[in-house]
Write a protein that holds these residues in place. Structure first.
Motif, PDB file in Angstrom:
ATOM      1  N   CYS A  28      42.625  33.462  40.427  1.00 45.47           N
ATOM      2  CA  CYS A  28      41.227  33.902  40.352  1.00 45.47           C
ATOM      3  C   CYS A  28      40.426  33.294  41.501  1.00 45.47           C
ATOM      4  N   VAL A  29      39.750  34.150  42.273  1.00 41.27           N
ATOM      5  CA  VAL A  29      38.927  33.673  43.396  1.00 41.27           C
ATOM      6  C   VAL A  29      37.437  33.697  43.028  1.00 41.27           C
ATOM      7  N   HIS A  30      37.129  33.955  41.753  1.00 40.92           N
ATOM      8  CA  HIS A  30      35.754  33.925  41.221  1.00 40.92           C
ATOM      9  C   HIS A  30      34.823  34.873  41.985  1.00 40.92           C
ATOM     10  N   CYS A  31      35.334  36.059  42.273  1.00 44.35           N
ATOM     11  CA  CYS A  31      34.561  37.026  43.067  1.00 44.35           C
ATOM     12  C   CYS A  31      33.471  37.725  42.253  1.00 44.35           C
ATOM     13  N   GLY A  32      33.676  37.862  40.942  1.00 47.36           N
ATOM     14  CA  GLY A  32      32.669  38.487  40.100  1.00 47.36           C
ATOM     15  C   GLY A  32      32.839  39.980  39.880  1.00 47.36           C
ATOM     16  N   CYS A  34      34.750  41.331  37.935  1.00 45.11           N
ATOM     17  CA  CYS A  34      35.002  41.543  36.511  1.00 45.11           C
ATOM     18  C   CYS A  34      33.722  41.585  35.677  1.00 45.11           C
ATOM     19  N   LEU A  35      32.636  41.040  36.189  1.00 41.64           N
ATOM     20  CA  LEU A  35      31.439  40.852  35.369  1.00 41.64           C
ATOM     21  C   LEU A  35      30.898  42.142  34.754  1.00 41.64           C
ATOM     22  N   PRO A  36      30.684  43.210  35.525  1.00 40.32           N
ATOM     23  CA  PRO A  36      30.102  44.418  34.919  1.00 40.32           C
ATOM     24  C   PRO A  36      31.044  45.159  33.979  1.00 40.32           C
ATOM     25  N   THR A  37      32.322  44.786  33.962  1.00 40.41           N
ATOM     26  CA  THR A  37      33.281  45.449  33.061  1.00 40.41           C
ATOM     27  C   THR A  37      33.493  44.669  31.773  1.00 40.41           C
ATOM     28  N   CYS A  38      32.989  43.437  31.701  1.00 40.12           N
ATOM     29  CA  CYS A  38      33.222  42.575  30.540  1.00 40.12           C
ATOM     30  C   CYS A  38      32.175  42.861  29.462  1.00 40.12           C
ATOM     31  N   PRO A  39      32.597  43.281  28.275  1.00 42.66           N
ATOM     32  CA  PRO A  39      31.624  43.635  27.230  1.00 42.66           C
ATOM     33  C   PRO A  39      30.678  42.494  26.857  1.00 42.66           C
ATOM     34  N   THR A  40      31.204  41.280  26.726  1.00 40.82           N
ATOM     35  CA  THR A  40      30.328  40.186  26.301  1.00 40.82           C
ATOM     36  C   THR A  40      29.362  39.775  27.414  1.00 40.82           C
ATOM     37  N   TYR A  41      29.789  39.872  28.663  1.00 39.24           N
ATOM     38  CA  TYR A  41      28.859  39.578  29.752  1.00 39.24           C
ATOM     39  C   TYR A  41      27.783  40.665  29.823  1.00 39.24           C
ATOM     40  N   VAL A  42      28.173  41.909  29.581  1.00 36.76           N
ATOM     41  CA  VAL A  42      27.207  43.013  29.553  1.00 36.76           C
ATOM     42  C   VAL A  42      26.168  42.786  28.449  1.00 36.76           C
ATOM     43  N   LEU A  43      26.614  42.269  27.303  1.00 36.74           N
ATOM     44  CA  LEU A  43      25.695  42.035  26.188  1.00 36.74           C
ATOM     45  C   LEU A  43      24.731  40.888  26.460  1.00 36.74           C
ATOM     46  N   TRP A  44      25.267  39.766  26.970  1.00 33.21           N
ATOM     47  CA  TRP A  44      24.479  38.535  26.990  1.00 33.21           C
ATOM     48  C   TRP A  44      24.167  37.993  28.384  1.00 33.21           C
ATOM     49  N   GLY A  45      24.904  38.443  29.419  1.00 32.92           N
ATOM     50  CA  GLY A  45      24.670  37.926  30.762  1.00 32.92           C
ATOM     51  C   GLY A  45      24.962  36.446  30.903  1.00 32.92           C
ATOM     52  N   GLU A  46      25.846  35.927  30.061  1.00 32.08           N
ATOM     53  CA  GLU A  46      26.191  34.509  30.060  1.00 32.08           C
ATOM     54  C   GLU A  46      27.482  34.290  30.841  1.00 32.08           C
ATOM     55  N   GLU A  47      27.420  33.441  31.856  1.00 31.11           N
ATOM     56  CA  GLU A  47      28.576  33.224  32.737  1.00 31.11           C
ATOM     57  C   GLU A  47      29.819  32.782  31.968  1.00 31.11           C
ATOM     58  N   MET A  48      29.643  31.883  31.006  1.00 34.60           N
ATOM     59  CA  MET A  48      30.806  31.384  30.270  1.00 34.60           C
ATOM     60  C   MET A  48      31.373  32.422  29.306  1.00 34.60           C
ATOM     61  N   ASP A  49      30.661  33.531  29.118  1.00 38.68           N
ATOM     62  CA  ASP A  49      31.186  34.635  28.325  1.00 38.68           C
ATOM     63  C   ASP A  49      31.617  35.792  29.217  1.00 38.68           C
ATOM     64  N   SER A  50      32.074  35.443  30.406  1.00 39.12           N
ATOM     65  CA  SER A  50      32.684  36.399  31.328  1.00 39.12           C
ATOM     66  C   SER A  50      34.113  35.929  31.599  1.00 39.12           C
ATOM     67  N   PRO A  51      34.989  36.806  32.104  1.00 38.96           N
ATOM     68  CA  PRO A  51      36.348  36.365  32.434  1.00 38.96           C
ATOM     69  C   PRO A  51      36.345  35.211  33.440  1.00 38.96           C
ATOM     70  N   CYS A  84      38.739  43.656  32.480  1.00 44.84           N
ATOM     71  CA  CYS A  84      38.695  42.823  33.682  1.00 44.84           C
ATOM     72  C   CYS A  84      39.995  42.910  34.478  1.00 44.84           C
ATOM     73  N   VAL A  85      41.101  43.143  33.773  1.00 44.92           N
ATOM     74  CA  VAL A  85      42.399  43.219  34.453  1.00 44.92           C
ATOM     75  C   VAL A  85      42.441  44.429  35.383  1.00 44.92           C
ATOM     76  N   THR A  86      41.955  45.574  34.905  1.00 45.63           N
ATOM     77  CA  THR A  86      42.004  46.778  35.727  1.00 45.63           C
ATOM     78  C   THR A  86      40.949  46.758  36.837  1.00 45.63           C
ATOM     79  N   SER A  87      39.926  45.920  36.699  1.00 39.39           N
ATOM     80  CA  SER A  87      38.876  45.879  37.731  1.00 39.39           C
ATOM     81  C   SER A  87      39.100  44.777  38.757  1.00 39.39           C
ATOM     82  N   CYS A  88      40.079  43.902  38.533  1.00 38.08           N
ATOM     83  CA  CYS A  88      40.259  42.720  39.388  1.00 38.08           C
ATOM     84  C   CYS A  88      40.986  43.064  40.687  1.00 38.08           C
ATOM     85  N   PRO A  89      40.373  42.808  41.847  1.00 36.03           N
ATOM     86  CA  PRO A  89      41.048  43.105  43.121  1.00 36.03           C
ATOM     87  C   PRO A  89      42.128  42.090  43.476  1.00 36.03           C
TER      88      PRO A  89
END
Length: 456
Positions: A28-32, A34-51, A84-89
């Motif tokens: 993981c290179v922490h590129c981000g 995955c963020l818009p594809t993660c349901p919990t990040y979409v709900l809350w915008g909380e970094e620790m609730d993202s992949p 996040c798996v399918t969106s990860c470059p």
């Protein structure tokens, strides 16, 4: 500073080498992305609730930080949907990471006793078809005699919600139950010239709560020229256990499934989570010398129903079915197995049937195995989002290839006062191949709606 954990410290026979975890984390290179594809990040915008955030927590644990309540909560909030798996470059294997981490949580973290008891009750019930079958009668009586409506109107369900959100979620999600259906025979003969012999997984929830889906699956395969073998000795495939970190339990279910299906060349599965789990046996039993090769062989011959039918090619005549459907992508079908085009191709091959797409198809509906039981509030938010997307299509029927998704979206639609029938891809094909009238599918919406629930 706490010393890094020794990866070989507590190696269990047949368990994966824990040194795999830090290797996967380093991808993981922490590129981000995955963020818009993660349901919990979409709900809350909380970094620790993202992949990305959860991988950071995994890194902390590998470096010696003990599993704390907040850390475990962030892992529990993950649906395991694999978007996040399918969106990860970078090709990060987050699916493997979260499963290994959840197994670590189950080994090392002691949950509160009330939570332990609820989890144990769930895992003592749902993977066991006979126990589910024993539950059918009382549950059907509760639904059919007016007890359910009384519980809703009297406030008893509101009280249950306050006492145990998990038990309240189980009550809400239970599908309307008809009369118990006879078990499928051990072999269903091909119609016409036999093209193939396939094994068929009947599942647990699918088998007991959605028997019509299994019956339709067997008929469609037979009409397409397949002898269908349905082993009596099969049981749970272990999907719920595997995706919840209960490794040893999952391995026991996997070994039984391998034994049951060793004599067939192809295994057809009609539940997304089950197919995904069986394709993972190659990893689950990779370090068990007695089972590794057998598990690898089973994973290689496992196919989702839509995947297999497209590989086989159509032979039976498709009769017109003038109905407009919205197709829902189950996460463990689209993300975990990469099966997206095949169900749409099968539906597109039915004359006069129209398929409409649901907005944000990659965002999970909130079912995710046991997620809607253990994280009911987040699951309800996601269910409401998905239900709104379904309603926007103005379709007459929803098509979903996973029992959990069917229950989750049906419940969300009911909360919004919408009566919309839900069918499996197999049931749509079955209706077309048999030349049934569209009312066969649409009359599923005849069940009375429960009153709206104020707690969601």
């Amino acid at each position: 500073m706490t010393a890094p954990k020794d990866p070989a410290a507590a190696r269990r026979p047949g368990a994966p080498d824990d040194s795999e975890l830090p290797k996967l984390i380093s991808d993981c290179v922490h590129c981000g992305f995955c963020l818009p594809t993660c349901p919990t990040y979409v709900l809350w915008g909380e970094e620790m609730d993202s992949p990305r955030g959860r991988i950071h927590l995994m890194q902390q644990h590998v470096e010696g930080t003990p599993l704390s309540e907040p850390m475990v909560e962030h892992f529990d909030r993950c649906l395991g949907c694999m978007a996040c798996v399918t969106s990860c470059p970078s090709g990060v294997k987050y699916d493997r990471l979260i499963e290994m981490t959840r197994a670590e949580v189950e080994r090392e973290h002691r949950r509160p006793i009330s939570e332990r008891l609820l989890r144990e009750a769930v895992f003592r019930l749902f993977p066991y078809p006979r126990r589910l079958r024993a539950l059918r009668g009382p549950l059907r009586a509760y639904q059919r005699t007016g007890l359910r409506r009384f519980a809703q109107r009297s406030g008893l369900l509101g009280l249950l919600e306050r006492v145990s959100p998990t038990l309240a979620a189980m009550e809400r999600l239970a599908p309307p139950l008809g009369k118990a259906q006879p078990r499928l025979p051990e072999r269903v003969a091909a119609r016409g010239t036999r093209r193939a012999t396939v094994g068929m997984l009947t599942g647990c929830v699918q088998r007991e709560f959605f028997p019509d889906v299994n019956a339709a699956t067997a008929r469609v395969l037979a009409l397409e020229g397949c002898d269908v073998v349905i082993p009596r000795g099969q049981g749970c495939c272990g999907a719920l256990s595997l995706h919840s970190g209960r490794e040893e339990e999952a391995r026991a279910f996997a070994r039984r499934t391998v034994e049951a299906f060793e004599d067939v060349d192809v295994i057809v599965v009609n539940a997304a989570g089950c197919g995904s789990a069986m394709k993972e046996y190659v990893h689950l039993l990779a370090d068990d010398p007695a089972w590794a090769e057998r598990a690898k062989a089973l994973s290689a011959k496992t196919r989702d129903l839509a995947e297999y039918l497209v590989e086989l090619g159509p032979r039976a005549e498709r009769h017109p079915l003038p109905v407009t459907v919205a197709y829902h992508d189950a996460c463990h079908l689209s993300h975990a197995q990469g099966v997206r085009a095949q169900p749409r191709a099968l539906l597109a091959g039915i004359p006069e049937l129209t398929v409409r797409e649901i907005a944000d198809p990659d965002i999970c509906c909130g079912s995710a195995g046991t997620y809607n039981l253990f994280q009911p509030e987040a699951a309800a938010e996601l269910g409401d989002r998905k239900a709104a997307g379904v309603r926007a299509t103005e379709a007459e029927l929803l098509v979903a290839a996973n029992p959990g998704c069917a229950m989750q979206i049906s419940g969300a639609l009911a909360r919004q006062g919408v009566r919309l029938p839900v069918a499996h891809t197999a049931e749509i094909l079955d209706a077309s191949l048999r030349g049934l009238d569209r009312s066969f599918l649409l009359d599923r919406a005849s069940e009375p709606l429960p009153p709206p629930e104020s707690h969601v």
